[in-house]
Design a protein around this motif. Sequence first.
Motif, PDB file in Angstrom:
ATOM      1  N   SER A  73       7.618   4.913  -6.338  1.00  0.00           N
ATOM      2  CA  SER A  73       7.756   3.486  -6.623  1.00  0.00           C
ATOM      3  C   SER A  73       8.848   2.802  -5.816  1.00  0.00           C
ATOM      4  CB  SER A  73       8.050   3.287  -8.109  1.00  0.00           C
ATOM      5  OG  SER A  73       7.050   3.859  -8.892  1.00  0.00           O
ATOM      6  N   ALA A  74       9.772   3.568  -5.268  1.00  0.00           N
ATOM      7  CA  ALA A  74      10.962   2.999  -4.649  1.00  0.00           C
ATOM      8  C   ALA A  74      10.656   2.034  -3.507  1.00  0.00           C
ATOM      9  CB  ALA A  74      11.872   4.124  -4.150  1.00  0.00           C
ATOM     10  N   GLY A  75       9.799   2.391  -2.589  1.00  0.00           N
ATOM     11  CA  GLY A  75       9.577   1.561  -1.410  1.00  0.00           C
ATOM     12  C   GLY A  75       8.544   0.469  -1.575  1.00  0.00           C
ATOM     13  N   GLY A  76       7.825   0.454  -2.651  1.00  0.00           N
ATOM     14  CA  GLY A  76       6.803  -0.560  -2.856  1.00  0.00           C
ATOM     15  C   GLY A  76       5.469  -0.234  -2.202  1.00  0.00           C
ATOM     16  N   LEU A  77       5.400   0.869  -1.467  1.00  0.00           N
ATOM     17  CA  LEU A  77       4.139   1.240  -0.827  1.00  0.00           C
ATOM     18  C   LEU A  77       3.053   1.608  -1.828  1.00  0.00           C
ATOM     19  CD1 LEU A  77       5.476   3.295   2.214  1.00  0.00           C
ATOM     20  CD2 LEU A  77       4.290   1.096   2.292  1.00  0.00           C
ATOM     21  N   ILE A  78       3.483   2.022  -3.019  1.00  0.00           N
ATOM     22  CA  ILE A  78       2.501   2.364  -4.050  1.00  0.00           C
ATOM     23  C   ILE A  78       1.642   1.148  -4.377  1.00  0.00           C
ATOM     24  CG2 ILE A  78       4.046   1.892  -6.004  1.00  0.00           C
ATOM     25  CD1 ILE A  78       1.521   4.744  -5.918  1.00  0.00           C
ATOM     26  N   HIS A  79       2.239  -0.036  -4.305  1.00  0.00           N
ATOM     27  CA  HIS A  79       1.483  -1.258  -4.600  1.00  0.00           C
ATOM     28  C   HIS A  79       0.446  -1.545  -3.512  1.00  0.00           C
ATOM     29  CE1 HIS A  79       4.050  -1.944  -7.990  1.00  0.00           C
ATOM     30  NE2 HIS A  79       5.109  -1.828  -7.217  1.00  0.00           N
ATOM     31  N   ILE A  80       0.800  -1.240  -2.279  1.00  0.00           N
ATOM     32  CA  ILE A  80      -0.166  -1.400  -1.178  1.00  0.00           C
ATOM     33  C   ILE A  80      -1.317  -0.422  -1.366  1.00  0.00           C
ATOM     34  CG2 ILE A  80      -0.511  -1.142   1.317  1.00  0.00           C
ATOM     35  CD1 ILE A  80       2.400  -2.125   1.648  1.00  0.00           C
ATOM     36  N   LYS A  81      -0.974   0.822  -1.694  1.00  0.00           N
ATOM     37  CA  LYS A  81      -2.012   1.839  -1.882  1.00  0.00           C
ATOM     38  C   LYS A  81      -2.924   1.482  -3.057  1.00  0.00           C
ATOM     39  CE  LYS A  81      -2.772   6.777  -2.110  1.00  0.00           C
ATOM     40  NZ  LYS A  81      -2.211   8.087  -2.328  1.00  0.00           N
ATOM     41  N   LEU A  82      -2.347   1.039  -4.149  1.00  0.00           N
ATOM     42  CA  LEU A  82      -3.150   0.644  -5.307  1.00  0.00           C
ATOM     43  C   LEU A  82      -4.025  -0.572  -4.988  1.00  0.00           C
ATOM     44  CD1 LEU A  82      -0.652   1.131  -8.266  1.00  0.00           C
ATOM     45  CD2 LEU A  82      -2.772   2.371  -7.881  1.00  0.00           C
ATOM     46  N   THR A  83      -3.487  -1.506  -4.222  1.00  0.00           N
ATOM     47  CA  THR A  83      -4.278  -2.673  -3.825  1.00  0.00           C
ATOM     48  C   THR A  83      -5.454  -2.255  -2.963  1.00  0.00           C
ATOM     49  OG1 THR A  83      -2.336  -4.108  -3.948  1.00  0.00           O
ATOM     50  CG2 THR A  83      -4.207  -4.906  -2.638  1.00  0.00           C
ATOM     51  N   LEU A  84      -5.201  -1.370  -1.994  1.00  0.00           N
ATOM     52  CA  LEU A  84      -6.294  -0.865  -1.154  1.00  0.00           C
ATOM     53  C   LEU A  84      -7.357  -0.191  -2.017  1.00  0.00           C
ATOM     54  CD1 LEU A  84      -4.309   0.665   1.859  1.00  0.00           C
ATOM     55  CD2 LEU A  84      -5.758  -1.378   1.903  1.00  0.00           C
ATOM     56  N   PHE A  85      -6.913   0.590  -2.990  1.00  0.00           N
ATOM     57  CA  PHE A  85      -7.849   1.306  -3.859  1.00  0.00           C
ATOM     58  C   PHE A  85      -8.671   0.339  -4.713  1.00  0.00           C
ATOM     59  CE2 PHE A  85      -9.318   3.836  -7.392  1.00  0.00           C
ATOM     60  CZ  PHE A  85      -9.717   5.004  -6.761  1.00  0.00           C
ATOM     61  N   VAL A  86      -8.012  -0.672  -5.269  1.00  0.00           N
ATOM     62  CA  VAL A  86      -8.716  -1.643  -6.114  1.00  0.00           C
ATOM     63  C   VAL A  86      -9.736  -2.429  -5.282  1.00  0.00           C
ATOM     64  CG1 VAL A  86      -8.399  -3.777  -7.445  1.00  0.00           C
ATOM     65  CG2 VAL A  86      -6.925  -1.812  -7.871  1.00  0.00           C
ATOM     66  N   VAL A  87      -9.357  -2.816  -4.062  1.00  0.00           N
ATOM     67  CA  VAL A  87     -10.297  -3.526  -3.193  1.00  0.00           C
ATOM     68  C   VAL A  87     -11.466  -2.607  -2.836  1.00  0.00           C
ATOM     69  CG1 VAL A  87     -10.575  -4.627  -0.922  1.00  0.00           C
ATOM     70  CG2 VAL A  87      -8.550  -5.113  -2.297  1.00  0.00           C
ATOM     71  N   LEU A  88     -11.171  -1.345  -2.522  1.00  0.00           N
ATOM     72  CA  LEU A  88     -12.217  -0.366  -2.224  1.00  0.00           C
ATOM     73  C   LEU A  88     -13.183  -0.233  -3.406  1.00  0.00           C
ATOM     74  CD1 LEU A  88     -13.185   2.042  -0.327  1.00  0.00           C
ATOM     75  CD2 LEU A  88     -11.739   3.467  -1.757  1.00  0.00           C
ATOM     76  N   ALA A  89     -12.643  -0.089  -4.589  1.00  0.00           N
ATOM     77  CA  ALA A  89     -13.486   0.037  -5.789  1.00  0.00           C
ATOM     78  C   ALA A  89     -14.280  -1.246  -6.037  1.00  0.00           C
ATOM     79  CB  ALA A  89     -12.621   0.372  -7.002  1.00  0.00           C
ATOM     80  N   MET A 133      -5.767   4.377   3.631  1.00  0.00           N
ATOM     81  CA  MET A 133      -5.071   4.911   2.458  1.00  0.00           C
ATOM     82  C   MET A 133      -4.234   6.170   2.741  1.00  0.00           C
ATOM     83  SD  MET A 133      -7.662   3.961  -0.600  1.00  0.00           S
ATOM     84  CE  MET A 133      -6.544   4.500  -1.856  1.00  0.00           C
ATOM     85  N   PRO A 134      -4.720   7.135   3.529  1.00  0.00           N
ATOM     86  CA  PRO A 134      -3.867   8.288   3.818  1.00  0.00           C
ATOM     87  C   PRO A 134      -2.597   7.911   4.615  1.00  0.00           C
ATOM     88  CG  PRO A 134      -6.139   8.810   4.319  1.00  0.00           C
ATOM     89  CD  PRO A 134      -6.083   7.350   4.030  1.00  0.00           C
ATOM     90  N   LEU A 135      -2.695   6.884   5.458  1.00  0.00           N
ATOM     91  CA  LEU A 135      -1.502   6.427   6.186  1.00  0.00           C
ATOM     92  C   LEU A 135      -0.444   5.958   5.206  1.00  0.00           C
ATOM     93  CD1 LEU A 135       0.060   5.590   8.718  1.00  0.00           C
ATOM     94  CD2 LEU A 135      -1.188   3.413   8.652  1.00  0.00           C
ATOM     95  N   VAL A 136      -0.844   5.176   4.231  1.00  0.00           N
ATOM     96  CA  VAL A 136       0.104   4.697   3.211  1.00  0.00           C
ATOM     97  C   VAL A 136       0.640   5.884   2.414  1.00  0.00           C
ATOM     98  CG1 VAL A 136       0.419   3.203   1.216  1.00  0.00           C
ATOM     99  CG2 VAL A 136      -1.008   2.441   3.115  1.00  0.00           C
ATOM    100  N   ALA A 137      -0.213   6.850   2.106  1.00  0.00           N
ATOM    101  CA  ALA A 137       0.218   8.030   1.347  1.00  0.00           C
ATOM    102  C   ALA A 137       1.258   8.842   2.121  1.00  0.00           C
ATOM    103  CB  ALA A 137      -0.985   8.905   1.016  1.00  0.00           C
ATOM    104  N   VAL A 138       1.038   8.990   3.426  1.00  0.00           N
ATOM    105  CA  VAL A 138       2.005   9.716   4.255  1.00  0.00           C
ATOM    106  C   VAL A 138       3.338   8.985   4.303  1.00  0.00           C
ATOM    107  CG1 VAL A 138       2.489  10.417   6.642  1.00  0.00           C
ATOM    108  CG2 VAL A 138       0.264  10.912   5.631  1.00  0.00           C
ATOM    109  N   LEU A 139       3.284   7.666   4.432  1.00  0.00           N
ATOM    110  CA  LEU A 139       4.508   6.878   4.445  1.00  0.00           C
ATOM    111  C   LEU A 139       5.248   6.988   3.117  1.00  0.00           C
ATOM    112  CD1 LEU A 139       3.267   3.682   6.313  1.00  0.00           C
ATOM    113  CD2 LEU A 139       4.807   5.453   7.199  1.00  0.00           C
ATOM    114  N   MET A 140       4.478   7.002   2.016  1.00  0.00           N
ATOM    115  CA  MET A 140       5.089   7.157   0.690  1.00  0.00           C
ATOM    116  C   MET A 140       5.761   8.512   0.557  1.00  0.00           C
ATOM    117  SD  MET A 140       2.232   5.491  -1.872  1.00  0.00           S
ATOM    118  CE  MET A 140       2.488   6.799  -3.020  1.00  0.00           C
ATOM    119  N   ALA A 141       5.065   9.556   0.983  1.00  0.00           N
ATOM    120  CA  ALA A 141       5.600  10.918   0.855  1.00  0.00           C
ATOM    121  C   ALA A 141       6.832  11.124   1.731  1.00  0.00           C
ATOM    122  CB  ALA A 141       4.528  11.935   1.225  1.00  0.00           C
TER     123      ALA A 141
END
Length: 144
Positions: A73-89, A133-141
């Motif tokens: 949650s620290a960097g805010g990238l989780i919100h980008i990833k969740l947004t991408l996922f919600v748009v995908l769904a 989405m994996p790009l955002v996940a790598v940045l988060m990790a």
Amino acid sequence: MIDLLVRYLHFLGIIILASMLVAQHLLYSANINRAQLARLRILNKVYGAGLGIAFITGMLLWLAVGKPKEFYSAGGLIHIKLTLFVVLAGLSIVPTLFFVRSAKTLNDDTSTVTPPKHIIGVIRAELTLLILMPLVAVLMAGGA
């Protein structure tokens, strides 16, 4: 041990949804007959299952198991990833509605349905979001 199982199921869900989306893209054509539509509907259902597995396990990884919630949650990238996922769904609803509605219009094995061109565009948009989405996940990790 539960952490490993949830991570495994998360990857499995991602692999399922990615492979079903690619399969839909490959099976999609200018004219779809009854057999193709039946396959597309099955692929779409399995895609939905993969989407559900990826979402549930992703939320578990974020909120319950593994690294602390603050790590992601620290960097805010989780919100980008969740947004991408919600748009995908959300985008996945468009082909699903087409597959359901078209099944009602095909009366026999020789009839075909001509899908609107925007359906393949939606599937391609889903694939594009899935690639990001994996790009955002790598940045988060990495702690970005």
